[in-house]
Design a protein around this motif. Structure first.
Motif, PDB file in Angstrom:
ATOM      1  N   PHE A  48     -32.372 -21.389   7.145  1.00 34.06           N
ATOM      2  CA  PHE A  48     -32.472 -19.968   7.455  1.00 34.06           C
ATOM      3  C   PHE A  48     -33.958 -19.648   7.328  1.00 34.06           C
ATOM      4  N   PHE A  49     -34.603 -19.286   8.420  1.00 32.43           N
ATOM      5  CA  PHE A  49     -36.053 -19.051   8.392  1.00 32.43           C
ATOM      6  C   PHE A  49     -36.307 -17.579   8.057  1.00 32.43           C
ATOM      7  N   ARG A  50     -37.091 -17.354   7.000  1.00 27.70           N
ATOM      8  CA  ARG A  50     -37.356 -15.992   6.547  1.00 27.70           C
ATOM      9  C   ARG A  50     -38.847 -15.809   6.279  1.00 27.70           C
TER      10      ARG A  50
ATOM     11  N   PRO B 207     -40.121 -27.676  16.433  1.00 27.75           N
ATOM     12  CA  PRO B 207     -39.365 -27.747  17.682  1.00 27.75           C
ATOM     13  C   PRO B 207     -38.004 -28.402  17.443  1.00 27.75           C
ATOM     14  N   GLY B 208     -36.973 -27.795  17.986  1.00 27.76           N
ATOM     15  CA  GLY B 208     -35.621 -28.370  17.863  1.00 27.76           C
ATOM     16  C   GLY B 208     -34.860 -27.868  16.645  1.00 27.76           C
ATOM     17  N   GLU B 209     -35.532 -27.244  15.705  1.00 25.54           N
ATOM     18  CA  GLU B 209     -34.801 -26.746  14.530  1.00 25.54           C
ATOM     19  C   GLU B 209     -34.064 -25.457  14.882  1.00 25.54           C
ATOM     20  N   VAL B 210     -32.837 -25.345  14.371  1.00 27.07           N
ATOM     21  CA  VAL B 210     -31.974 -24.220  14.739  1.00 27.07           C
ATOM     22  C   VAL B 210     -31.740 -23.336  13.514  1.00 27.07           C
ATOM     23  N   GLU B 211     -31.938 -22.036  13.678  1.00 32.15           N
ATOM     24  CA  GLU B 211     -31.679 -21.063  12.610  1.00 32.15           C
ATOM     25  C   GLU B 211     -30.225 -21.196  12.134  1.00 32.15           C
ATOM     26  N   GLY B 212     -30.053 -21.304  10.808  1.00 35.05           N
ATOM     27  CA  GLY B 212     -28.683 -21.373  10.264  1.00 35.05           C
ATOM     28  C   GLY B 212     -28.095 -22.768  10.245  1.00 35.05           C
TER      29      GLY B 212
ATOM     30  N   SER C 210     -30.600 -24.494   3.488  1.00 37.42           N
ATOM     31  CA  SER C 210     -31.564 -23.789   2.646  1.00 37.42           C
ATOM     32  C   SER C 210     -32.250 -22.652   3.396  1.00 37.42           C
ATOM     33  N   VAL C 211     -32.896 -21.806   2.613  1.00 35.25           N
ATOM     34  CA  VAL C 211     -33.749 -20.743   3.169  1.00 35.25           C
ATOM     35  C   VAL C 211     -35.189 -21.211   3.012  1.00 35.25           C
ATOM     36  N   THR C 212     -36.022 -20.999   4.031  1.00 36.52           N
ATOM     37  CA  THR C 212     -37.433 -21.371   3.902  1.00 36.52           C
ATOM     38  C   THR C 212     -38.346 -20.356   4.579  1.00 36.52           C
ATOM     39  N   THR C 213     -39.605 -20.345   4.135  1.00 35.74           N
ATOM     40  CA  THR C 213     -40.616 -19.515   4.803  1.00 35.74           C
ATOM     41  C   THR C 213     -41.462 -20.370   5.751  1.00 35.74           C
TER      42      THR C 213
END
Ligand code: 5GP
Length: 225
Positions: A87-89, A78-83, A70-73
Motif C-alpha cells: 500500500f503506497f502512502r 515499475p510493475g508494482e501494484v497498489e494493494g 505492507s504499507v510503504t512510503t
C-alpha cells in the motif's frame, strides 16, 4: 540422587506436565479439536537476498497461508501494484497511521518507512490462517519482542559478494541506495543468531522447500514458548 536433586527433578516434571496439559487444553475441548490459531511467520534478512521471490514461490504451494501486504512510503517500482505489492502512502499519511496505532511494527529503512498493518493480520491468525510477514530485521525484532510465539526465519545469502551482485543486477535502486542497503546488510547479517531458523538462499528451489518444511513443522509443534 540426593533429596534436593530428587525434589528438583520432581518439580521439573510437574512443570513440564502442567505446560503440556495447558497446551493440550488449547487444542481440545471435551475431546473435540478446536480450531488452531494461525502461526505468525516472519521472513527476514538483508535487502536483495530474495525474500520476496521465496515467499511468492511458497504461497501457491501451501493452503491456509497468506501474505501480509505492507504499507510503504517508497515510490512504486515499475510493475508494482497498489494493494498487492504494497500500500503506497505519503510520509504524512504513514505518520498518521503510526499515531493511530495502525501498525504491528514499522521501521525506517534506506530513507523510507515500511510497516505491517495490525488489524488484517490479527483477523487472519484468529481464523486459523498462517500469515507471512516479509520484513527487514529491525521490524522482525519488534515482532519477536511482542510475539514470542512468532516463527522467525532469517534468509541468508550464500556470501556477501553474491548479495551485492543480486542487488546491483536487480537494477531497482540508484548506486547510492544500493550502497545504503549493502551497509545495512552488513549489520543485519550479524543479527541472524537471534532468530529460530536460517535458510540460505543459494538455490531458490531448495530454499523454498526448506521454508515449506518449516511451515509444516510449525503447524505440528505442540509446545510453544
Ligand atoms: P523494498 O524497498 O526492497 O521493497 O524493501 C526494503 C526492505 O523493507 C526489505 O528488506 C523488505 O523486506 C522490508 N519491508 C517490506 N515491508 C516491510 C514492513 O512492513 N516492515 C518492515 N519493517 N520492513 C518491511
Amino acid at each position: 540422587m540426593n533429596t534436593v536433586e530428587a525434589l528438583t527433578k520432581l518439580g521439573e516434571t510437574i512443570e513440564t506436565d502442567t505446560r503440556a496439559k495447558d497446551e493440550a487444553k488449547k487444542h481440545s475441548s471435551r475431546g473435540k479439536r478446536k480450531q488452531r490459531a494461525g502461526n505468525l511467520i516472519v521472513i527476514t534478512g538483508p535487502s536483495g537476498v530474495g525474500k520476496g521471490t521465496l515467499v511468492h514461490k511458497l504461497l501457491p504451494r501451501m493452503d491456509k497461508l497468506k501474505y501480509s501486504v505492507s504499507v510503504t512510503t517508497r515510490a512504486n517500482r515499475p510493475g508494482e501494484v497498489e494493494g498487492e505489492s504494497y500500500f503506497f502512502r505519503t510520509r504524512s499519511e504513514f505518520e498518521d497511521m503510526i499515531r493511530q496505532g495502525a501498525f504491528m511494527e514499522w521501521a525506517e529503512f534506506a530513507g523510507n518507512y515500511y510497516g505491517t498493518p495490525r488489524g488484517w493480520v490479527a483477523q487472519e491468525l484468529d481464523n486459523g490462517i498462517d500469515v507471512i510477514l516479509e520484513i527487514e530485521v529491525q521490524g522482525a525484532k519488534q515482532i519477536f519482542g511482542e510475539h514470542p510465539e512468532a516463527v522467525m526465519v532469517f534468509i541468508s545469502p550464500p556470501n556477501f559478494d553474491e548479495l551485492a551482485s543480486r542487488l546491483k543486477n536487480r537494477k531497482t535502486e540508484t548506486p547510492e541506495k544500493i550502497k545504503m542497503r549493502l551497509d545495512k546488510a552488513q549489520e543485519e547479517l550479524q543479527e541472524k543468531n537471534v532468530f529460530h531458523y536460517e535458510v540460505v538462499n543459494d538455490k531458490v528451489d531448495e530454499a523454498v522447500n526448506n521454508l515449506e518444511h518449516i511451515v509444516y513443522a510449525e503447524r505440528n509443534r505442540i509446545i510453544r514458548t
